[in-house]
Write an enzyme that holds these catalytic residues in place. Sequence first.
Site, short mmCIF file in Angstrom:
data_model
loop_
_atom_site.label_atom_id
_atom_site.label_comp_id
_atom_site.label_asym_id
_atom_site.label_seq_id
_atom_site.Cartn_x
_atom_site.Cartn_y
_atom_site.Cartn_z
N TYR A 1 63.27 -1.43 37.48
CA TYR A 1 62.24 -0.93 38.40
C TYR A 1 61.70 0.42 37.95
O TYR A 1 60.50 0.61 37.78
CB TYR A 1 62.80 -0.82 39.83
CG TYR A 1 62.01 0.12 40.71
CD1 TYR A 1 60.65 -0.09 40.95
CD2 TYR A 1 62.60 1.25 41.28
CE1 TYR A 1 59.90 0.78 41.74
CE2 TYR A 1 61.86 2.13 42.06
CZ TYR A 1 60.52 1.89 42.28
OH TYR A 1 59.78 2.75 43.05
N THR B 1 57.30 7.26 41.87
CA THR B 1 58.63 7.51 42.43
C THR B 1 59.39 8.57 41.63
O THR B 1 59.12 8.78 40.44
CB THR B 1 59.45 6.20 42.41
OG1 THR B 1 60.81 6.46 42.75
CG2 THR B 1 59.43 5.57 41.02
N ASP B 2 60.35 9.19 42.29
CA ASP B 2 61.22 10.15 41.58
C ASP B 2 62.21 9.45 40.66
O ASP B 2 62.83 10.09 39.80
CB ASP B 2 61.96 11.05 42.58
CG ASP B 2 62.85 10.29 43.55
OD1 ASP B 2 62.89 9.05 43.52
OD2 ASP B 2 63.51 10.96 44.38
N GLU B 3 62.36 8.13 40.81
CA GLU B 3 63.36 7.42 40.00
C GLU B 3 63.01 7.39 38.52
O GLU B 3 63.86 7.12 37.68
CB GLU B 3 63.58 6.01 40.54
CG GLU B 3 64.15 6.01 41.95
CD GLU B 3 64.70 4.66 42.39
OE1 GLU B 3 65.24 3.93 41.54
OE2 GLU B 3 64.58 4.35 43.58
N LYS C 1 57.95 1.58 36.51
CA LYS C 1 57.13 2.62 37.14
C LYS C 1 56.84 3.76 36.15
O LYS C 1 55.74 4.31 36.14
CB LYS C 1 57.81 3.15 38.39
CG LYS C 1 57.76 2.22 39.59
CD LYS C 1 56.33 1.93 40.06
CE LYS C 1 55.68 3.12 40.72
NZ LYS C 1 54.32 2.79 41.23
#
Length: 369
Positions: free
Chosen positions: A159, A133-135, A163
């Site tokens: 989260y 993810t970009d997060e 990741k």
Amino acid sequence: MAILVTGGAGFIGSNFVLDWLAQSDEPVVNLDLLTYAGNLENLASLQADARHQFVHGSIGDRPLVQRLLAERRPRAVLNFAAESHVDRSLHGPGAFIQTNVQGTYELLEAVRGHWAALPATEQAAFRFLHVSTDEVYGSLEPGQPAFTEQHPYQPNSPYSASKAASDHLVRAWHHSYGLPVLTTNCSNNYGPYHFPEKLIPLLIVKALAGAPLPIYGDGLQVRDWLYVQDHCSAIRRVLAAGRVGEVYNVGGGNEKTNLEIVHSVCALLDELAPAQARGVRHHHSGVPLQRYAELIAFVADRPGHDRRYAIDASKIARELGWQPAHTFETGIRQTVRWYLEHPDWVAHVQSGSYRDWLRQHYGQAQEAP
């Protein structure tokens, strides 16, 4: 030849499996633990398809993964399995550490052992593709350049931290052991089969019920939105031609505020499913609803809410020739139509009766064709 897909009953994973088998006869072994967001009903069209083998289990179950690798000898493993909801991670971070960190470690070790024992030609052709993810990159201020693959990791939620840890493990297993890995970091996905805790399906479901549409803070948080079928095509392209050890950012080129998203969804519902024609009433007052935007309700912002994400997808365009095929306008229209045309799926997911569907079709068996 076959591929092993983990988390293939979730939102992105199930879209990928359906997309793969619509374009290829190469079989898919689909390993999914079927937590709350994993839904075999997404894959109902494949129930009698011999190309799809479903296995109920966890990426953290190393003996199970080892057995699948030994029996099916897939040419690639694509890891979609993850806990992925920021709000849930704030309330229960432990599950995110268990799945995203420990689970990825167990999966990598099983795959490493399998890969190391392969003949040289099979070793060279093998790939482990990790979907992220970009997060992991943190938050951008207005006007800052979009995330590139060189952006430092600055995760801000349990989260995104879990990741980020999984991404680092994948990178380390490549540099330490030579495992041929590929990593993709994508922006916010939307489309069919999206569990209705996420923004777009939540808005659709709540609006049709006349319930308030909750918007965190001022609603001006910015996200880059990627139609899930475009994400699937990007992953296929990275698997086919990506350079081993590389990271590819995948974005839709659609920066929108949450408030813009809400108004887009409301306008499409006004057009495709007018509240007056459906007899929708305000959930609390019972007053007939004229326009869905009347339901917008601002609520307290969530802790540590990232202000802006944006993906620079120029590397995957330049190196692999991939670009999204959908604009936000075409993608969101298809998405709203899908939810309107699949009320049973939505009802089953909300009630949890898709678990009954699983028992009805597969009994207590751990595996199904």
